[in-house]
Write an enzyme that holds these catalytic residues in place. Structure first.
Site, PDB file in Angstrom:
ATOM      1  N   THR A  83       0.699  -1.224  -0.153  1.00  8.66           N
ATOM      2  CA  THR A  83       0.051   0.195   0.216  1.00  8.66           C
ATOM      3  C   THR A  83       0.794   1.404  -0.112  1.00  8.66           C
ATOM      4  OG1 THR A  83      -0.165   0.009   2.359  1.00  8.66           O
ATOM      5  CG2 THR A  83      -2.037  -1.074   1.370  1.00  8.66           C
ATOM      6  N   ARG A 216       5.487  21.270  -4.411  1.00 11.80           N
ATOM      7  CA  ARG A 216       4.248  21.090  -3.581  1.00 11.80           C
ATOM      8  C   ARG A 216       4.096  22.556  -2.969  1.00 11.80           C
ATOM      9  NH1 ARG A 216       3.467  15.715  -0.273  1.00 11.80           N
ATOM     10  NH2 ARG A 216       1.533  16.585  -0.162  1.00 11.80           N
TER      11      ARG A 216
END
Ligand code: ASP
Length: 311
Positions: A83, A216
């Site tokens: 994940t 970002r």
């Protein structure tokens, strides 16, 4: 129905060891053998099985190549994956496979199939069902939800319901009359975040040495208007290095031009990543930087290819 399962590693197929959970051959295969629907699934293991923390763009390329090689001989594909970097792999597959005609369902789990009370059994069963019924594209099946492969992000590090994705009307698939696999080639891509008073020499170094940059930014697209940031972005622009701006906010995304304080980004050609996730921006850059023709690169960067952002 002929389904293909590509097992890459991740918690779903791990066992406990003295050093913590480690991948082990046979965990996923043994579980599949207990399922009636497992009989229609052919399993292919990508060796070595890995914790997805160790996944690289070469692994994305190997998974895409495996899917492309079997595309015409199966009805759907399941990819079992760790994940931690599942969202990167799902995004990379969306960009690598154009004209996909089958559903590709990426799944994993927060607890291994070898542990009682795990979520892997349900996720894998749901993924098999989705591989039979979903529309063509790269989907992530997790905690009862089928999520868009180019918009998904890991949003929780412990809960079973660990993934989130903004909905999209556009399926996670680049349309096309037949399958084209775009190889993923190595590229130097940096992911950097702005922060109040943060050291800017890293950004300057990245602008002067990298092939692409994910920046970002704050909120809907602002950044500190400093001489350091201006110089770094100017250096990137002079080298024709694509810089995709994404928001540090998990919801909402960028909208460059909302604030005058975003001018430092606009003035230097930063690409408005809108509501793209950082994972999607990173894998999209990896995809376009693998293409040879600069015009094709620019054209693919300037539009949504598979719903990775809201147009
Ligand atoms: N570290 C594991 C991995 O990404 C986490 C998981 O699979 O849940 O492979």
């Amino acid at each position: 129905m002929a389904l293909l399962l590509i097992h890459t590693g991740g918690t779903i197929g791990m066992v406990a060891s003295d050093a913590g959970f480690v991948p082990q051959q046979g965990v996923v295969e043994d579980f599949l053998a207990t399922l009636p629907e497992g009989r229609e699934v052919e399993t292919l293991r990508l060796d070595p099985l890995i914790d997805s923390a160790n996944a690289t763009p070469a692994d994305w390329d190997r998974i895409a190549e495996t899917i492309a090689a079997r595309h015409d001989r199966c009805d759907g594909v399941i990819v079992t994956h760790g994940t931690d970097t599942l969202a990167y792999t799902a995004g990379a597959l969306c960009f690598a496979l154009e004209g996909l005609g089958k559903p590709v369902i990426v799944t994993g789990s927060m607890l291994p199939l070898s542990v009682e009370g795990n979520d892997g059994a349900r996720n894998l069963r749901d993924a098999i069902a989705a591989a039979r019924t979903a529309t063509p594209g790269i989907w992530v099946q997790f905690a009862r939800r089928l999520l868009h492969g180019a918009r998904v992000r890991k949003s929780h590090s412990r809960a079973f319901d660990a993934f989130a994705a903004d909905p999209s009307d556009i399926p996670p698939c680049q349309p096309g009359p037949h399958l084209i696999r775009h190889p993923v080639r190595p590229a130097r891509i940096a992911v950097l975040a702005v922060a109040p008073g943060a050291e800017e020499s890293l950004l300057d170094h990245a602008a002067k040495t990298c092939d692409g940059l994910v920046l970002r930014c704050y909120g809907s697209g602002t950044a500190p208007d400093t001489p350091g940031l201006r110089a770094a972005l100017a250096a990137a622009q002079a080298r024709a290095v694509p810089v995709i701006g994404v928001s540090q906010c998990p919801e909402g995304g960028m909208a460059l031009g909302t604030y005058a304080a975003g001018a430092v980004l606009r003035d230097h050609g930063v690409i408005d990543g809108r509501d793209m996730t950082p994972e999607s921006a990173y894998t999209k850059l990896s995809h376009v930087l693998s293409l040879d023709d600069p015009q094709t690169r620019a054209a693919r960067l300037s539009r949504s290819l598979c719903g990775e952002y809201t147009p």
